[in-house]
Design an enzyme around this catalytic site. Structure first.
Site, mmCIF file in Angstrom:
data_model
loop_
_atom_site.group_PDB
_atom_site.id
_atom_site.type_symbol
_atom_site.label_atom_id
_atom_site.label_comp_id
_atom_site.label_asym_id
_atom_site.label_seq_id
_atom_site.Cartn_x
_atom_site.Cartn_y
_atom_site.Cartn_z
ATOM 1 N N SER A 236 62.406 70.417 76.633
ATOM 2 C CA SER A 236 63.977 70.824 77.232
ATOM 3 C C SER A 236 62.842 69.505 77.992
ATOM 4 O O SER A 236 61.944 69.270 78.588
ATOM 5 C CB SER A 236 63.271 72.193 77.932
ATOM 6 O OG SER A 236 64.480 71.135 79.707
ATOM 7 N N GLU B 218 62.895 69.591 81.636
ATOM 8 C CA GLU B 218 63.100 70.103 82.669
ATOM 9 C C GLU B 218 61.001 70.310 82.815
ATOM 10 O O GLU B 218 60.345 70.373 83.989
ATOM 11 C CB GLU B 218 63.022 71.848 82.733
ATOM 12 C CG GLU B 218 64.288 71.979 82.753
ATOM 13 C CD GLU B 218 64.901 71.486 84.221
ATOM 14 O OE1 GLU B 218 63.838 72.200 85.032
ATOM 15 O OE2 GLU B 218 66.318 71.557 84.875
ATOM 16 N N TYR C 181 60.775 78.435 84.475
ATOM 17 C CA TYR C 181 61.257 77.318 83.419
ATOM 18 C C TYR C 181 60.611 75.944 82.846
ATOM 19 O O TYR C 181 60.357 77.065 81.783
ATOM 20 C CB TYR C 181 62.704 77.082 83.887
ATOM 21 C CG TYR C 181 63.913 77.155 82.388
ATOM 22 C CD1 TYR C 181 63.907 77.924 81.146
ATOM 23 C CD2 TYR C 181 63.572 75.333 82.041
ATOM 24 C CE1 TYR C 181 64.750 77.634 80.003
ATOM 25 C CE2 TYR C 181 64.031 75.052 80.991
ATOM 26 C CZ TYR C 181 65.004 76.164 79.785
ATOM 27 O OH TYR C 181 65.834 75.307 79.307
#
Length: 323
Positions: free
Chosen positions: A124, A126, A148
């Site tokens: 991801s 992120e 996460y």
């Protein structure tokens, strides 16, 4: 003989689009679904009956090993993760086990069974977190800002280590935000398109939104699963950044959605600081040049087309419910 693909996280947005793509290509598709969530297969709609369901906990290492041994899949796609990033703060340990644990157990299964399965890890954007430069590519350092993202970094490196140490065909797609009509309403894109459709049909009055200046590199999930599949068809296993390379603000998102239903968004939208994210990323934008050069992949659905797809689908759903 048809190839077999095993998917963890099959009932999510990406699981649906990936399953549909693989079925269209003639694959036999199997999905890992925990027993207590067996009914979630219904989320796959018209393709559910074509999926082989393996009811098993993703924390069950012997069980996953048995599934890999029985199915002998040609390809494994690990999409398992919490669906909503902010929720990871409520259960950081559970997030770590779901994201990293599932990747580790599946990779161990491939190695122990000794099959030449090709493995895809859903990484991801992120993971980039607090970036110093934009756009980001495969060489940009990871500086995660939430549980996460940290779990995704751990899973990513676990995959890399298995590739290097055991010579597995394993790769990851570092995917930027990708949306579709199947996004839950907790995501800002779907929250906006659903509100625009609701107000148009007289079922809603206003939309409360967070930071209108927040920016995202938004693409279409249907395009991004094509990139996943292409990674596993390549000659060599490598990691790829997947995104559009274009930033759009939440303001542009809102304007585009309300424009689809011929409404002036400024008459219906209120900014509420309660929805501001404390770990907001303003500079997360993909540089997908490697994917274009090596995989021949480029996004096919523009930002405007994506929002239109979502608004019209929400109009259709709401109209059906209204009738």
């Amino acid at each position: 003989m048809a190839k077999t693909a095993l998917i963890a996280g099959i009932t999510g947005q990406d699981g649906y689009y990936l399953s549909r793509l693989l079925l269209e290509k003639g694959y036999q598709v199997a999905g890992l679904i925990p027993p207590q969530r067996c009914k979630s297969i219904e989320k796959l709609g018209e393709i559910a009956e074509r999926i082989k369901v393996c009811n098993i906990e993703l924390t069950d290492a012997p069980g996953l090993l048995s599934v890999v041994e029985q199915l002998q899949p040609d390809e494994i796609y690990n999409l398992a993760a919490p669906s909503f990033v902010p929720d990871s703060w409520n259960d950081p340990l559970g997030t770590l086990d779901l994201v990293t644990g599932t990747a580790t157990r599946l990779l161990a299964g491939v190695r122990q069974v000794g099959i030449p399965a090709r493995f895809y890890q859903a990484s991801s954007s992120e993971m980039f977190g607090e970036v110093n430069c934009s756009p980001q590519d495969e060489n940009t350092p990871f500086r995660p800002k939430n549980p996460y993202a940290a779990a995704k970094v751990h899973a990513h490196w676990t995959m890399v280590h298995h590739r290097q140490r055991y010579n597995l065909f394993a790769c990851s797609g570092i995917l930027f935000n990708h949306e579709s009509p199947r996004r839950p309403p907790s995501f800002v894109t779907r929250k906006v398109t659903l509100a625009a459709a609701s107000i148009k049909l007289g079922l809603g009055e206003r939309l409360e939104i967070g930071n209108l200046d927040a920016k995202r590199d938004w693409g279409y999930a249907g395009d991004y699963v094509e990139a996943m599949w292409r990674m596993l068809q390549a000659e060599n296993p490598e990691d790829y950044v997947i995104g559009t390379g274009h930033l759009h603000t939440v303001r542009e998102l809102v304007a585009a959605a309300f424009s689809c239903v011929d409404l002036d968004w400024e008459k219906y939208v209120t900014v509420n600081p309660r929805f501001f994210r404390p770990d907001e990323h303003f500079q997360l934008m993909a540089n997908p040049v490697k994917a274009k050069q090596n995989l021949g992949w480029e996004p096919q659905v523009s930002f405007e087309m994506l929002i239109e797809k979502m608004v019209f689908k929400d109009l259709e759903r709401l109209q059906r419910e209204k009738d």
